[in-house]
Design an enzyme around this catalytic site. Structure first.
Site, PDB file in Angstrom:
ATOM      1  N   THR A  38       0.822  -1.222   0.000  1.00  0.00           N
ATOM      2  CA  THR A  38       0.000   0.000   0.000  1.00  0.00           C
ATOM      3  C   THR A  38       0.846   1.257   0.000  1.00  0.00           C
ATOM      4  O   THR A  38       0.600   2.183  -0.763  1.00  0.00           O
ATOM      5  CB  THR A  38      -0.934   0.004   1.238  1.00  0.00           C
ATOM      6  N   GLY A 170     -13.707  12.095   7.883  1.00  0.00           N
ATOM      7  CA  GLY A 170     -12.554  11.711   8.693  1.00  0.00           C
ATOM      8  C   GLY A 170     -11.493  12.798   8.667  1.00  0.00           C
ATOM      9  O   GLY A 170     -11.008  13.175   7.604  1.00  0.00           O
ATOM     10  N   VAL A 173      -5.100  11.644   9.559  1.00  0.00           N
ATOM     11  CA  VAL A 173      -3.987  11.922   8.650  1.00  0.00           C
ATOM     12  C   VAL A 173      -4.422  11.896   7.185  1.00  0.00           C
ATOM     13  O   VAL A 173      -4.195  12.854   6.436  1.00  0.00           O
ATOM     14  CB  VAL A 173      -2.842  10.908   8.879  1.00  0.00           C
ATOM     15  N   ILE A 174      -5.067  10.815   6.756  1.00  0.00           N
ATOM     16  CA  ILE A 174      -5.428  10.666   5.341  1.00  0.00           C
ATOM     17  C   ILE A 174      -6.414  11.766   4.934  1.00  0.00           C
ATOM     18  O   ILE A 174      -6.279  12.395   3.881  1.00  0.00           O
ATOM     19  CB  ILE A 174      -6.014   9.262   5.059  1.00  0.00           C
ATOM     20  N   GLY A 257      -9.798   5.757   8.458  1.00  0.00           N
ATOM     21  CA  GLY A 257      -8.770   4.868   8.992  1.00  0.00           C
ATOM     22  C   GLY A 257      -8.662   3.565   8.219  1.00  0.00           C
ATOM     23  O   GLY A 257      -9.379   3.337   7.243  1.00  0.00           O
ATOM     24  N   ARG A 258      -7.742   2.738   8.671  1.00  0.00           N
ATOM     25  CA  ARG A 258      -7.447   1.494   7.963  1.00  0.00           C
ATOM     26  C   ARG A 258      -7.636   0.294   8.895  1.00  0.00           C
ATOM     27  O   ARG A 258      -7.305   0.350  10.073  1.00  0.00           O
ATOM     28  CB  ARG A 258      -6.029   1.515   7.394  1.00  0.00           C
ATOM     29  N   HIS A 430      22.341  28.496  11.130  1.00  0.00           N
ATOM     30  CA  HIS A 430      21.505  29.683  10.935  1.00  0.00           C
ATOM     31  C   HIS A 430      21.601  30.175   9.499  1.00  0.00           C
ATOM     32  O   HIS A 430      22.693  30.251   8.960  1.00  0.00           O
ATOM     33  CB  HIS A 430      21.973  30.791  11.879  1.00  0.00           C
TER      34      HIS A 430
END
Length: 453
Positions: A38, A170, A173-174, A257-258, A430
């Site tokens: 996946t 949802g 994250v996805i 979700g999965r 920096h």
């Protein structure tokens, strides 16, 4: 007889195969779909390619503010897809080369566990002294029928046009990644999330900052809102929520979700301990049955490709007798690649208080407004450090453009149990955003320079 038979060639499976081969083990790697799983073909890699295309759009739209004359003419979706597919193709070819060079027996077909030491593919048995279950995950759908204008991330990655509007079910994250891409591409987007915040597994201050940023980007969202149903019409979808509201758009993305891909693979029949479809293991990833191990998304915990990858390496080393160190779940870095990015490692402040008591925790936030490179990039956000009082830093939480690139140092800080003084004494180049980590550590060590904490 193989030393290790692996069922599934995603991040966990192929990592175990490559490391095992390196250690001299004889390995069979079985995959019904494509090597890479996946993550490579329908997850991490193609979605991040789309997010990069979206970031380029944002750069063009902001060009005038940095004195560059540029105009955005539109999205060539077939062009975006060919770019995305070329990235996946190059990585896929490279991975095939690695597996071939390692002399791993790669078997294409649907494998099934038929004995505690045997996986069968198309009627042929492959026996191993050890077996690794690495069958991965699938997109959950909450029982919603997928098809037409209702899709999961798999179908969303194949779209050949930009939707004019989208509802994303949802806010994890996805969901927020696709919302971010489609907004960059010009779509009207609404996220529906049942929990009180977007990216609800993150430090609450990160969730709130992401919500502010999304409002500014005109990404709509409804939190604490439960989905009730969807109807497809001739030209779109109508989504209803439990509070009686309706939302209309061209498409609905189901991103809830999965789930573990473990059905009909023979696991239960061989006595492998299961719970809600997940395979249960001890901390050394052993199932307690025969010499059967499990890794990746089928094992309860963070569903991240790099977690599966590391677990695969762990199992190969365990079988080879190297006694590797146990993987600490909270020490795994987590990045959400929307704009702005969200990155974290270690525990949240709330979790730290559970572990060490309300008075046993100190935290500090360093605002990116005080960071030169962040000003150049015109990004807002902050770095939050959480420490055990008089002890090490136990959580690093960040939001802002590109902060995912800083999580490497963050995970070293947490996993090596560094004290604020340890980090404060390091010199950060920096101008870099990395300095924000150093400044936050200075503040936590009691010597802030550019902040007012």
């Amino acid at each position: 007889m193989y030393d290790l038979v692996i069922l599934g060639a995603g991040s966990g499976g192929y990592a175990a195969a490559l490391r095992g081969a390196q250690l001299g083990l004889k390995i069979a790697l079985i995959e019904a779909d494509k090597l890479g799983g996946t993550c490579l073909h329908r997850g991490c890699i193609p979605t991040k390619a789309l997010l990069h295309s979206g970031a380029v759009v944002e750069e063009i739209n902001e060009a005038a503010s940095v004195g560059v004359k540029a105009s955005f003419e539109g999205i060539d979706m077939p062009g975006v897809n060919s770019y995305k597919d070329a990235v996946v193709g190059r990585l896929y070819k490279g991975l095939q080369g690695l597996v071939s060079a390692a002399k791993i027996d790669y078997i294409t077909g649907w494998g099934r566990l038929v004995a505690q030491d045997t996986v069968e593919v198309d009627g042929r048995a492959y026996r191993g002294r050890n077996v690794l279950l690495a069958s991965g995950s699938f997109s959950r759908t909450l029982g919603v029928e997928i098809g037409g204008r209702v899709m999961t991330s798999e179908q969303a990655l194949q779209l050949d046009t930009v939707p004019t509007s989208a509802i994303v079910l949802g806010g994890g994250v996805i969901g927020v990644e696709f919302a971010s891409v489609w907004r960059s591409f010009g779509a009207d987007v609404t996220i529906i999330e049942a929990l009180p915040h977007l990216v609800p597994n993150e430090e609450e201050s990160l969730s709130k900052a992401l919500e502010r940023a999304f409002r500014k980007r005109k990404i709509n969202f409804a939190t604490s809102t439960r989905f009730a149903g969807v109807e497809q019409t001739a030209d779109g979808v109508v989504v209803t929520t439990e509070d009686g509201k309706t939302y209309e758009a061209e498409i609905l993305l189901v991103a809830v979700g999965r789930g573990p891909a473990t059905a009909n693979l023979g696991y239960e029949e061989q006595g492998v301990p299961m719970e809600r479809g997940f395979v249960l293991t001890n901390e050394r990833l052993h199932t307690g049955v025969g010499n059967i191990y499990a890794v990746g998304d089928i094992v309860p915990g963070l569903q991240l490709a790099h977690r599966g990858f590391q677990q695969g390496i762990f199992v190969a080393e365990e079988i080879a007798g190297l006694n590797p160190a146990v993987i600490v779940e909270s020490g795994i870095p987590r990045v959400t690649y929307c704009e702005p990015e969200v990155a974290s490692v270690g525990v949240t402040e709330a979790k730290a208080k559970e572990l060490y008591g309300d008075d046993g925790v100190e935290s500090v936030e360093f605002n990116l407004a005080g960071n030169g490179k962040s000003q150049i990039l015109k990004t807002q956000g902050f770095v939050k450090l959480v420490r055990q009082k008089d002890g090490p830093i136990v959580g690093v939480h960040m939001i802002g453009s590109r902060v995912g690139e800083l999580i490497g140092e963050g995970q070293l800080i947490v996993n090596w149990e560094a004290y604020p003084d340890d980090v404060a004494s390091l010199i950060h180049a920096h101008p870099t955003q990395d300095e924000a980590l150093g400044e936050a550590a200075l503040a936590l060590a009691g010597k802030p320079l550019h902040s007012h904490n």
